[in-house]
Design a protein around this motif. Structure first.
Motif, PDB file in Angstrom:
ATOM      1  N   LEU A 240      16.264  -2.914  -7.118  1.00 47.81           N
ATOM      2  CA  LEU A 240      15.514  -1.892  -5.881  1.00 47.81           C
ATOM      3  C   LEU A 240      14.326  -1.484  -6.753  1.00 47.81           C
ATOM      4  CD1 LEU A 240      18.767  -0.602  -4.171  1.00 47.81           C
ATOM      5  CD2 LEU A 240      17.553  -2.944  -3.979  1.00 47.81           C
ATOM      6  N   SER A 241      14.382  -1.162  -8.019  1.00 46.26           N
ATOM      7  CA  SER A 241      13.187  -0.604  -8.411  1.00 46.26           C
ATOM      8  C   SER A 241      12.109  -1.487  -8.416  1.00 46.26           C
ATOM      9  CB  SER A 241      13.711  -0.071  -9.739  1.00 46.26           C
ATOM     10  OG  SER A 241      14.214   1.143  -9.943  1.00 46.26           O
ATOM     11  N   SER A 242      12.224  -2.762  -8.698  1.00 46.47           N
ATOM     12  CA  SER A 242      11.475  -3.804  -8.644  1.00 46.47           C
ATOM     13  C   SER A 242      10.908  -4.098  -7.345  1.00 46.47           C
ATOM     14  CB  SER A 242      11.901  -5.101  -9.368  1.00 46.47           C
ATOM     15  OG  SER A 242      11.829  -4.900 -10.806  1.00 46.47           O
ATOM     16  N   ALA A 243      11.622  -3.640  -6.222  1.00 43.31           N
ATOM     17  CA  ALA A 243      11.204  -3.676  -4.908  1.00 43.31           C
ATOM     18  C   ALA A 243      10.186  -2.836  -4.387  1.00 43.31           C
ATOM     19  CB  ALA A 243      12.614  -3.940  -3.944  1.00 43.31           C
ATOM     20  N   ALA A 244       9.814  -1.581  -5.220  1.00 41.49           N
ATOM     21  CA  ALA A 244       9.289  -0.624  -4.961  1.00 41.49           C
ATOM     22  C   ALA A 244       7.835  -0.972  -4.379  1.00 41.49           C
ATOM     23  CB  ALA A 244       9.106   0.208  -6.019  1.00 41.49           C
ATOM     24  N   PRO A 245       6.998  -1.744  -5.165  1.00 42.09           N
ATOM     25  CA  PRO A 245       5.901  -2.049  -4.427  1.00 42.09           C
ATOM     26  C   PRO A 245       5.823  -2.836  -3.079  1.00 42.09           C
ATOM     27  CG  PRO A 245       5.999  -3.544  -6.441  1.00 42.09           C
ATOM     28  CD  PRO A 245       7.347  -2.449  -6.368  1.00 42.09           C
ATOM     29  N   PHE A 246       6.584  -3.410  -2.845  1.00 41.25           N
ATOM     30  CA  PHE A 246       6.866  -4.209  -1.443  1.00 41.25           C
ATOM     31  C   PHE A 246       7.202  -3.140  -0.521  1.00 41.25           C
ATOM     32  CE2 PHE A 246       7.906  -7.560  -4.588  1.00 41.25           C
ATOM     33  CZ  PHE A 246       6.827  -8.640  -4.331  1.00 41.25           C
ATOM     34  N   VAL A 247       8.082  -2.090  -0.872  1.00 40.76           N
ATOM     35  CA  VAL A 247       8.687  -1.232  -0.050  1.00 40.76           C
ATOM     36  C   VAL A 247       7.409  -0.344   0.609  1.00 40.76           C
ATOM     37  CG1 VAL A 247      10.051   0.879   0.181  1.00 40.76           C
ATOM     38  CG2 VAL A 247      10.972  -1.370  -0.740  1.00 40.76           C
ATOM     39  N   VAL A 248       6.602   0.027  -0.357  1.00 41.15           N
ATOM     40  CA  VAL A 248       5.408   0.840   0.006  1.00 41.15           C
ATOM     41  C   VAL A 248       4.302   0.551   0.802  1.00 41.15           C
ATOM     42  CG1 VAL A 248       6.099   2.690  -1.862  1.00 41.15           C
ATOM     43  CG2 VAL A 248       4.293   1.221  -2.426  1.00 41.15           C
ATOM     44  N   ALA A 249       4.155  -1.176   0.573  1.00 40.50           N
ATOM     45  CA  ALA A 249       3.018  -1.894   1.028  1.00 40.50           C
ATOM     46  C   ALA A 249       2.765  -1.313   2.332  1.00 40.50           C
ATOM     47  CB  ALA A 249       3.092  -3.217   0.685  1.00 40.50           C
TER      48      ALA A 249
END
Length: 424
Positions: A240-249
Motif C-alpha cells: 500500500l505504501s508503493s501505491a501512494a503515488p497512484f492514490v494521490v494522483a
C-alpha cells in the motif's frame, strides 16, 4: 523498468481514468521469508514482492541455511539448518536484511560477515547489535555500531530480557520479535523512547501469530515465548505504501484511479492513505474490487503527523507543494536515518525547483509556490523516485535521476506510471 540514468517523468494532460495493481508488500514479504526460515517445515509464500530487497533477503537466508525455490505459485522457503565455517551476507541497501538477519546468524554456528552498499553503512543498527549482545550474541563491529560487522554463532541463544532503544527504526524491535520464538527462553523487550511506525510493529505481531507464536504486549514491553513455528502457505498483500503515488494522483490531475486488491483489513501503514485523501479534499471508496480514489485537481493544505507512516513522507511532501495553503509534516525526524536523509533531500530538491520547503526539528514546512522543471535528484532512494513522478503531474520538464533505484520495492513502477498517464 527503464535502465536509463534519468527519466522524463510525464505530465498529466487530461484527468486520470485507470486501474492499477501494485506488487506485494516488501515489509510483509521479508517478514514472511524470515518466519518461514524459522519454521519447522516448508512454507509457500504466495504473491511475494520480486525486487532487489526481496532477493537480497532470500540470498541472505540461503547463506544462513534456509534455501528457497521459485515456483509458479510463489517462493517455497525451507527451514534453516545449522552449519559451520565462515560465510558472508550481502545487504545491499536493504534495512530489513541488515536488521532481521543478524539474530538468525546468532542462532546458528557459522561466522557470518555482514556488509553492503556504502549507504547501508550510514544507516543505524547499533541499538540492535547492543541488544543482541545483551542476549548473548557474539558480535564484532570494531566499535562502530554500524555495518560492516561479524556475527559469530555458537549454536543458539538463551534469550531473556533486554531494553531496546528503537526510536531510530521500528525494525530493531521487529528483528528481535521475529527471531524470539527460536531463543531458548524467548525474548522480553522493554522499549526506551518513542518508536516510529506503530503499524509495522502491529504487522510483526500479527504475522508471528499466523505462524504459530504467541506474542504478548503490555504497553512498551513485549514478550515472545519460545515456540515451534509452522505455516504451509502465506499470501502477501499488495504494497500500500508503493501505491501512494497512484492514490494521490487524482488529487493533482483530477479523475479516478482504482488500486486493485486493496485489503479490507490490514496492518500496513499505507492504509492511512484512505483518510489522507479525504482530509485533503478527495474521495476514497473501498469495495471488493479495491480502493477507488477520485479528485478534482485541488489539494487542501494541512498539518500532518506522519510519525506512524513516515515512509509516505516523500510522496505527501510532493503533493503538498500544490496545496491551497501552507502545510506542515511533523513527527518524522527518524527519516534522517533512512535510505538517505529524506528530510534534507526533500527540502533541497523541492527548493531547487522553486519550492519553499524548509526543515523543522521533526519534519518539513511547505509553502506552495510556482514550481519549474529541472532535475530531481533521488539519492538512490526509491521513495524519492515516486515523489518526482508526483511533482511531474503538474510541472512539465521534471527529469528524475536514477529511476532504476525504484527497483528496491517496485521494479515495474515507471512502466505502470506511464500506462496510467497514457504515455506511448
Amino acid at each position: 523498468m527503464s535502465e536509463e540514468k534519468t527519466w522524463a517523468a510525464p505530465t498529466a494532460s487530461d484527468p486520470i481514468d485507470a486501474d492499477v495493481r501494485v506488487p506485494g508488500s516488501k515489509s510483509i514479504t521479508n517478514r514472511a521469508f524470515v518466519l518461514a526460515a524459522l519454521s519447522s517445515g516448508e512454507t509457500l509464500v504466495r504473491e511475494p514482492l520480486d525486487s532487489r530487497d526481496a532477493r537480497l533477503m532470500l540470498g541472505a537466508l540461503d547463506v544462513l541455511g534456509a534455501p528457497s525455490t521459485e515456483t509458479p505459485d510463489g517462493v517455497r522457503v525451507r527451514p534453516m539448518t545449522d552449519g559451520h565455517g565462515q560465510t558472508r551476507v550481502t545487504l545491499g541497501n536493504a534495512g530489513t536484511v541488515a536488521r532481521f538477519t543478524p539474530p538468525l546468524a546468532a542462532l546458528g554456528s557459522r561466522t557470518v560477515h555482514f556488509d553492503g552498499d556504502p549507504a547501508i553503512r550510514r544507516r543505524p543498527v547499533a541499538p540492535l547489535l547492543h541488544a543482541l549482545r545483551t542476549l548473548g550474541a557474539d558480535i564484532d563491529d570494531g566499535g562502530r555500531g554500524a555495518v560492516p560487522f561479524t556475527v559469530r554463532g555458537h549454536g543458539g541463544l538463551e534469550g531473556g530480557f533486554v531494553e531496546l532503544d528503537s526510536s531510530a527504526s521500528s525494525q530493531f524491535l521487529s528483528a528481535l520479535l521475529l527471531s524470539a520464538p527460536a531463543f531458548a527462553r524467548g525474548v522480553t523487550v522493554r522499549l526506551k523512547g518513542k518508536t516510529p511506525s506503530e503499524p509495522h510493529i502491529a504487522m510483526t505481531l500479527d504475522m508471528l501469530r499466523r505462524f504459530g507464536a504467541a506474542p504478548e504486549r503490555d504497553g512498551s514491553e513485549f514478550h515472545v515465548p519460545p515456540a515451534t513455528l509452522a505455516l504451509d502457505t502465506y499470501t502477501v498483500e499488495p504494497d500500500l505504501s508503493s501505491a501512494a503515488p497512484f492514490v494521490v494522483a487524482p488529487l493533482l490531475a483530477g479523475g479516478r484511479i482504482r488500486v486493485a486488491g486493496w485489503p479490507a483489513e490490514t496492518t500496513q501503514p499505507g492504509d492511512w492513505l484512505r483518510s489522507l485523501v479525504r482530509e485533503l479534499g478527495g474521495e476514497a471508496v473501498l469495495d471488493d474490487e479495491g480502493l477507488t480514489v477520485t479528485g478534482d485537481g485541488t489539494v487542501r493544505g494541512a498539518v500532518l503527523d506522519l510519525h506512524a507512516v513516515g515512509e509516505l513522507t516523500p510522496v505527501v511532501a510532493a503533493l503538498l507543494c500544490f496545496a491551497d495553503g501552507p502545510s506542515e509534516i511533523r513527527g518524522v525526524a527518524h527519516l534522517r536515518g533512512h535510505e538517505t536523509d529524506r528530510l534534507a533531500a526533500l527540502a533541497t530538491e523541492l527548493t531547487a525547483l522553486g519550492g519553499d520547503v524548509t526543515e523543522t526539528e521533526d519534519g518539513l514546512r511547505i509553502r506552495p509556490t510556482p514550481l519549474r522543471g529541472g532535475v530531481f535528484h533521488t539519492y538512490d532512494d526509491h521513495r524519492l523516485v515516486m515523489a518526482g513522478a508526483v511533482l511531474a503531474l503538474r510541472v512539465p520538464g521534471i527529469v528524475v535521476e536514477n529511476p532504476a533505484t525504484v527497483g528496491k520495492t517496485y521494479p515495474g513502477f515507471v512502466t505502470d506510471w506511464e500506462r496510467v498517464l497514457h504515455v506511448a
